[in-house]
Scaffold this motif. Structure first.
Motif, mmCIF file in Angstrom:
data_model
loop_
_atom_site.group_PDB
_atom_site.id
_atom_site.type_symbol
_atom_site.label_atom_id
_atom_site.label_comp_id
_atom_site.label_asym_id
_atom_site.label_seq_id
_atom_site.Cartn_x
_atom_site.Cartn_y
_atom_site.Cartn_z
ATOM 1 N N TYR A 1 8.464 8.500 2.733
ATOM 2 C CA TYR A 1 8.405 7.058 2.523
ATOM 3 C C TYR A 1 9.692 6.399 3.019
ATOM 4 O O TYR A 1 9.658 5.372 3.699
ATOM 5 C CB TYR A 1 8.175 6.731 1.048
ATOM 6 C CG TYR A 1 8.039 5.254 0.791
ATOM 7 C CD1 TYR A 1 6.836 4.613 1.021
ATOM 8 C CD2 TYR A 1 9.116 4.506 0.334
ATOM 9 C CE1 TYR A 1 6.697 3.257 0.808
ATOM 10 C CE2 TYR A 1 8.991 3.144 0.114
ATOM 11 C CZ TYR A 1 7.786 2.529 0.350
ATOM 12 O OH TYR A 1 7.653 1.192 0.149
ATOM 13 N N GLU B 1 0.647 2.667 1.924
ATOM 14 C CA GLU B 1 0.365 3.923 2.620
ATOM 15 C C GLU B 1 0.834 3.906 4.066
ATOM 16 O O GLU B 1 1.041 4.956 4.668
ATOM 17 C CB GLU B 1 -1.138 4.226 2.604
ATOM 18 C CG GLU B 1 -1.728 4.401 1.231
ATOM 19 C CD GLU B 1 -2.090 3.066 0.581
ATOM 20 O OE1 GLU B 1 -2.162 2.035 1.280
ATOM 21 O OE2 GLU B 1 -2.275 3.066 -0.642
ATOM 22 N N SER B 2 0.984 2.729 4.650
ATOM 23 C CA SER B 2 1.347 2.667 6.061
ATOM 24 C C SER B 2 2.762 3.174 6.314
ATOM 25 O O SER B 2 3.076 3.585 7.426
ATOM 26 C CB SER B 2 1.209 1.228 6.571
ATOM 27 O OG SER B 2 2.215 0.405 6.025
ATOM 28 N N TYR C 1 4.013 5.872 5.039
ATOM 29 C CA TYR C 1 3.924 7.320 5.245
ATOM 30 C C TYR C 1 3.497 7.630 6.673
ATOM 31 O O TYR C 1 3.982 8.563 7.298
ATOM 32 C CB TYR C 1 2.951 7.954 4.254
ATOM 33 C CG TYR C 1 3.461 7.958 2.839
ATOM 34 C CD1 TYR C 1 4.514 8.772 2.470
ATOM 35 C CD2 TYR C 1 2.900 7.142 1.866
ATOM 36 C CE1 TYR C 1 5.007 8.782 1.186
ATOM 37 C CE2 TYR C 1 3.374 7.143 0.573
ATOM 38 C CZ TYR C 1 4.427 7.962 0.237
ATOM 39 O OH TYR C 1 4.903 7.962 -1.032
#
Length: 89
Positions: A33, A59-60, A62
């Motif tokens: 992250y 989530e983007s 990651y």
């Protein structure tokens, strides 16, 4: 007549495999992250945009960690599988 079940306490010298795996996954997730956020921050700062104002999904970041680690010279390679994998990331 009831039977009483006596449980023995866990041995403190015995390794806790699940705890170690959980710790590794948490550290790996935090590292990915951080890497993704740093990559996005550097990319969007080139265009004078703030990452926090873009409303990007959690989530983007990651996925961005992997986007920053792909060498650019693989994009034009003759291997179609590599190009497809890069496009999917």
């Amino acid at each position: 007549m009831k039977k009483s079940v006596v449980s023995t306490p866990p041995d403190p010298n015995e390794p806790n495999l699940l705890g170690k795996v959980t710790s590794l996954v948490v550290l790996l997730g935090a590292g990915l992250y951080f890497t993704g956020w740093t990559y996005r921050w550097a990319y969007f700062s080139f265009f004078n945009l703030e990452v926090s104002t873009l409303n990007l999904p959690f989530e983007s970041f990651y996925i961005a960690a992997f986007q920053g680690s792909i060498p650019i010279w693989h994009v034009g390679s003759s291997n179609g599988a590599e190009t497809l994998a890069i496009a999917l990331l």
